[in-house]
Design a protein around this motif. Sequence first.
Motif, PDB file in Angstrom:
ATOM      1  N   ALA A   1       2.046   6.479  -6.999  1.00 55.48           N
ATOM      2  CA  ALA A   1       1.120   7.542  -7.385  1.00 55.48           C
ATOM      3  C   ALA A   1       1.803   8.902  -7.299  1.00 55.48           C
ATOM      4  O   ALA A   1       1.698   9.724  -8.216  1.00 55.48           O
TER       5      ALA A   1
ATOM      6  N   SER B   1      -5.277   1.392  -8.401  1.00 56.25           N
ATOM      7  CA  SER B   1      -6.052   2.263  -9.291  1.00 56.25           C
ATOM      8  C   SER B   1      -5.613   3.716  -9.164  1.00 56.25           C
ATOM      9  O   SER B   1      -5.497   4.424 -10.163  1.00 56.25           O
ATOM     10  N   ARG B   2      -5.355   4.144  -7.939  1.00 55.09           N
ATOM     11  CA  ARG B   2      -4.876   5.517  -7.729  1.00 55.09           C
ATOM     12  C   ARG B   2      -3.523   5.726  -8.404  1.00 55.09           C
ATOM     13  O   ARG B   2      -3.283   6.757  -9.034  1.00 55.09           O
TER      14      ARG B   2
ATOM     15  N   ALA C   1      -5.081  -3.165 -10.774  1.00 54.94           N
ATOM     16  CA  ALA C   1      -6.183  -2.217 -10.605  1.00 54.94           C
ATOM     17  C   ALA C   1      -7.521  -2.845 -10.971  1.00 54.94           C
ATOM     18  O   ALA C   1      -8.562  -2.464 -10.437  1.00 54.94           O
TER      19      ALA C   1
ATOM     20  N   ALA D   1       1.176   4.110  -3.001  1.00 49.68           N
ATOM     21  CA  ALA D   1       1.069   5.551  -2.746  1.00 49.68           C
ATOM     22  C   ALA D   1       2.304   6.284  -3.276  1.00 49.68           C
ATOM     23  O   ALA D   1       2.194   7.364  -3.869  1.00 49.68           O
TER      24      ALA D   1
ATOM     25  N   GLY E   1      -4.011   5.913 -12.172  1.00 50.18           N
ATOM     26  CA  GLY E   1      -4.546   7.208 -12.578  1.00 50.18           C
ATOM     27  C   GLY E   1      -3.505   8.306 -12.520  1.00 50.18           C
ATOM     28  O   GLY E   1      -3.447   9.173 -13.394  1.00 50.18           O
ATOM     29  N   ALA E   2      -2.660   8.279 -11.489  1.00 46.79           N
ATOM     30  CA  ALA E   2      -1.644   9.321 -11.311  1.00 46.79           C
ATOM     31  C   ALA E   2      -0.566   9.265 -12.382  1.00 46.79           C
ATOM     32  O   ALA E   2       0.077  10.281 -12.669  1.00 46.79           O
TER      33      ALA E   2
ATOM     34  N   LYS F   1       2.630  11.554 -10.343  1.00 46.07           N
ATOM     35  CA  LYS F   1       2.231  12.967 -10.366  1.00 46.07           C
ATOM     36  C   LYS F   1       3.427  13.866 -10.638  1.00 46.07           C
ATOM     37  O   LYS F   1       3.331  14.840 -11.371  1.00 46.07           O
TER      38      LYS F   1
ATOM     39  N   THR G   1      -7.665  -0.565  -4.839  1.00 40.56           N
ATOM     40  CA  THR G   1      -7.906   0.873  -4.860  1.00 40.56           C
ATOM     41  C   THR G   1      -6.591   1.642  -4.956  1.00 40.56           C
ATOM     42  O   THR G   1      -6.479   2.602  -5.727  1.00 40.56           O
ATOM     43  N   ALA G   2      -5.598   1.216  -4.191  1.00 41.25           N
ATOM     44  CA  ALA G   2      -4.286   1.870  -4.232  1.00 41.25           C
ATOM     45  C   ALA G   2      -3.647   1.726  -5.610  1.00 41.25           C
ATOM     46  O   ALA G   2      -3.041   2.673  -6.127  1.00 41.25           O
TER      47      ALA G   2
ATOM     48  N   SER H   1       0.826  -1.206   0.000  1.00 40.88           N
ATOM     49  CA  SER H   1       0.000   0.000   0.000  1.00 40.88           C
ATOM     50  C   SER H   1       0.862   1.259   0.000  1.00 40.88           C
ATOM     51  O   SER H   1       0.602   2.209  -0.750  1.00 40.88           O
TER      52      SER H   1
ATOM     53  N   ALA I   1      -7.059   3.949 -16.516  1.00 40.69           N
ATOM     54  CA  ALA I   1      -7.753   4.020 -15.221  1.00 40.69           C
ATOM     55  C   ALA I   1      -9.221   4.369 -15.430  1.00 40.69           C
ATOM     56  O   ALA I   1     -10.099   3.783 -14.803  1.00 40.69           O
TER      57      ALA I   1
END
Length: 103
Positions: A45, A80-81, A67, A42, A84-85, A49, A77-78, A38, A93
Amino acid sequence: PMCFCAAAPMLAMVCSASAQSAVADVALSASEPAELRSAMFAALAESGKRCGSLLDDTRVRTLIAAAESEPDLALRTAASRALGALNLPGNPASAIVRNQSGG
């Protein structure tokens, strides 16, 4: 067992393919503890960014699969984030969200 989760934010600051790939490898490893995975999702992600995607196609496909179908909902969920990032071309995503919501 010691968690190296505290190192994750520092790894996210390094804009290099090798650093981002190393973070992704740990995040995507089913043999690693969920807490570490996790934290690495993060970090991935945050790296996405800051730096955009520096991952190779194989890791991107593995991240997309996580994802879509990671059994642990929090990790899915992590993932998927992170996906997306990374702001990948074609926005996979968004496609996953549409597929999972039936729309």
